[in-house]
Design an enzyme around this catalytic site. Structure first.
Site, mmCIF file in Angstrom:
data_model
loop_
_atom_site.group_PDB
_atom_site.id
_atom_site.type_symbol
_atom_site.label_atom_id
_atom_site.label_comp_id
_atom_site.label_asym_id
_atom_site.label_seq_id
_atom_site.Cartn_x
_atom_site.Cartn_y
_atom_site.Cartn_z
ATOM 1 C CG HIS A 62 21.347 89.310 112.336
ATOM 2 N ND1 HIS A 62 21.371 89.460 111.024
ATOM 3 C CD2 HIS A 62 22.328 88.558 112.868
ATOM 4 C CE1 HIS A 62 22.808 88.972 110.582
ATOM 5 N NE2 HIS A 62 23.270 88.512 111.602
ATOM 6 C CG HIS A 64 25.204 88.188 114.779
ATOM 7 N ND1 HIS A 64 24.738 87.102 114.029
ATOM 8 C CD2 HIS A 64 24.741 88.106 116.158
ATOM 9 C CE1 HIS A 64 24.493 86.112 114.874
ATOM 10 N NE2 HIS A 64 24.243 86.978 116.453
ATOM 11 C CG ASP A 66 28.623 90.015 110.549
ATOM 12 O OD1 ASP A 66 28.007 90.212 111.525
ATOM 13 O OD2 ASP A 66 28.725 89.345 109.386
ATOM 14 C CG HIS A 67 24.891 91.855 109.632
ATOM 15 N ND1 HIS A 67 24.171 91.368 108.350
ATOM 16 C CD2 HIS A 67 25.480 90.573 110.261
ATOM 17 C CE1 HIS A 67 24.676 90.351 108.061
ATOM 18 N NE2 HIS A 67 25.449 89.725 109.021
ATOM 19 C CG HIS A 142 21.492 84.284 112.113
ATOM 20 N ND1 HIS A 142 22.474 83.353 111.493
ATOM 21 C CD2 HIS A 142 21.992 85.485 112.281
ATOM 22 C CE1 HIS A 142 23.822 83.802 111.786
ATOM 23 N NE2 HIS A 142 23.367 85.061 112.103
ATOM 24 C CG ASP A 213 24.444 86.725 108.679
ATOM 25 O OD1 ASP A 213 24.347 87.207 107.484
ATOM 26 O OD2 ASP A 213 25.100 86.911 109.833
ATOM 27 C CG HIS A 271 27.072 86.760 105.289
ATOM 28 N ND1 HIS A 271 27.428 85.897 106.105
ATOM 29 C CD2 HIS A 271 26.838 87.886 106.270
ATOM 30 C CE1 HIS A 271 27.679 86.205 107.494
ATOM 31 N NE2 HIS A 271 27.429 87.357 107.233
HETATM 32 ZN ZN LIG Z 1 26.705 88.237 109.587
HETATM 33 ZN ZN LIG Z 2 24.783 86.838 111.988
#
Ligand SMILES: [Zn+2]
Ligand SMILES: [Zn+2]
Length: 314
Positions: A62, A64, A66-67, A142, A213, A271
């Site tokens: 996805h 977000h 942090d990814h 998520h 996530d 995570h």
């Molecule tokens: Zn994340």
């Molecule tokens: Zn996420």
């Protein structure tokens, strides 16, 4: 037949001194696939000794931050190291649109990337198939984010039974190749031999499920059922279940309950939030599913079947 997992980043949301942002390298056959690419992933790859060669596919769970924030740096370095070949980035349409905007509209504002990059959207179903391996995508819930999980499978291999081939006088060469490919053959004497007539031991396909996530597990039970390994997030502990629900994440206990219900072989939790001790996460999960491991950065794990499959019965 095996999958090699290299955990490159096991932190949630923000890195810590010990944990980088989400990234997992999955190696199998001639494939090297990166799942997610948090900021700093390229350094983690170099530090792990894995190197950048042959890294030609990135699966995004996805969009977000942090990814995905490591994509620009990684691609810049691939160009700098003169690593050739197209890099394919797979993700859901919205995830991919974000990644494309980030790279062609932001990092390289002129739109021209320094290495060829193919942005290939995924839909539920088979994503890559090469005869021996298959990668499929499945939807994951998520929060509001469009998210996918990925299933890596080795296609079951059919072996021929040498003794049966001899007893049925099947000549070496093309007839045996046809049988190995799952096709019947007609011999010179008129007899028809089917693959089932000469079936030997079969290696059941190895299965690895990787989920980023996620905020619920109900829809995942059948997808991951019986997997040899499940990699999934465990951002919270059960004591903070309300926070997990609010932010669309799981507790260690929920992740373990999924592993138990789906009867997977091994569970890897990632995570991870710095608000907890690793031992707390492990204890909560192992109380429900003993074959749990909490991943650390640079953990290298081989997923393979130790037991020999039984002879195919007739
Ligand atoms: Zn994340
Ligand atoms: Zn996420």
């Amino acid at each position: 037949m095996r999958f090699e997992l290299l955990f490159l980043g096991t932190a949630a949301s923000a890195p810590s001194a010990e944990r980088g942002l989400p990234a997992l390298l999955v190696t199998f056959g001639r494939h090297r696939v990166l799942v997610d690419c948090g900021e700093g992933t390229q350094r983690q790859i170099l530090k792990s000794g894995a190197g950048l060669k042959g890294l030609n596919r990135i699966l995004l769970t996805h969009a977000h931050l942090d990814h995905v924030l490591g994509l620009g740096g990684l691609i810049a370095t691939l160009a700098l190291f003169d690593i050739r070949g197209t890099v394919t980035i797979n993700g859901g349409p919205a995830t991919l649109a974000y990644a494309e905007r980030l790279l062609t509209g932001g990092v390289w504002g002129g739109g021209l990337l320094p290495v060829p990059v193919a942005f290939a959207p995924v839909a539920p179903g088979v994503l890559v198939e090469d005869g021996r391996f298959r990668i499929s995508a499945f939807p994951v819930i998520h929060g509001e984010a469009e998210s996918f999980g990925f299933l890596f499978e080795a296609v079951p291999m059919r072996h021929l039974d040498a003794a049966r081939l001899e007893s049925l006088s099947v000549p070496k060469g093309p007839p045996r190749s046809r049988l190995a490919a799952g096709l019947p053959v007609r011999l010179d004497d008129g007899r028809v031999i089917t693959p089932e007539d000469v079936a030997g031991p079969s290696d059941p396909g190895l299965r690895l499920a990787v989920i980023g996530d996620v905020g619920e597990t109900e829809t995942l039970v059948e997808v991951v059922r019986g997997a040899d390994a499940l990699v999934i997030e465990a951002t919270f502990l059960e004591a903070d279940r309300d926070k997990a629900e609010r932010w669309g994440h799981l507790t260690a206990r929920q992740a373990a309950a999924l592993a138990a219900e789906a009867e997977v072989e091994q569970l890897f939790l990632t995570h991870l939030s710095p608000r907890y001790e690793t031992a707390q996460i492990l204890a909560e999960a192992r109380a429900v599913f003993p074959r749990t491991r909490v991943a650390a950065d640079f953990d290298h794990v081989t997923i393979a079947r130790a037991r020999r499959p039984e002879l195919a019965s007739r």
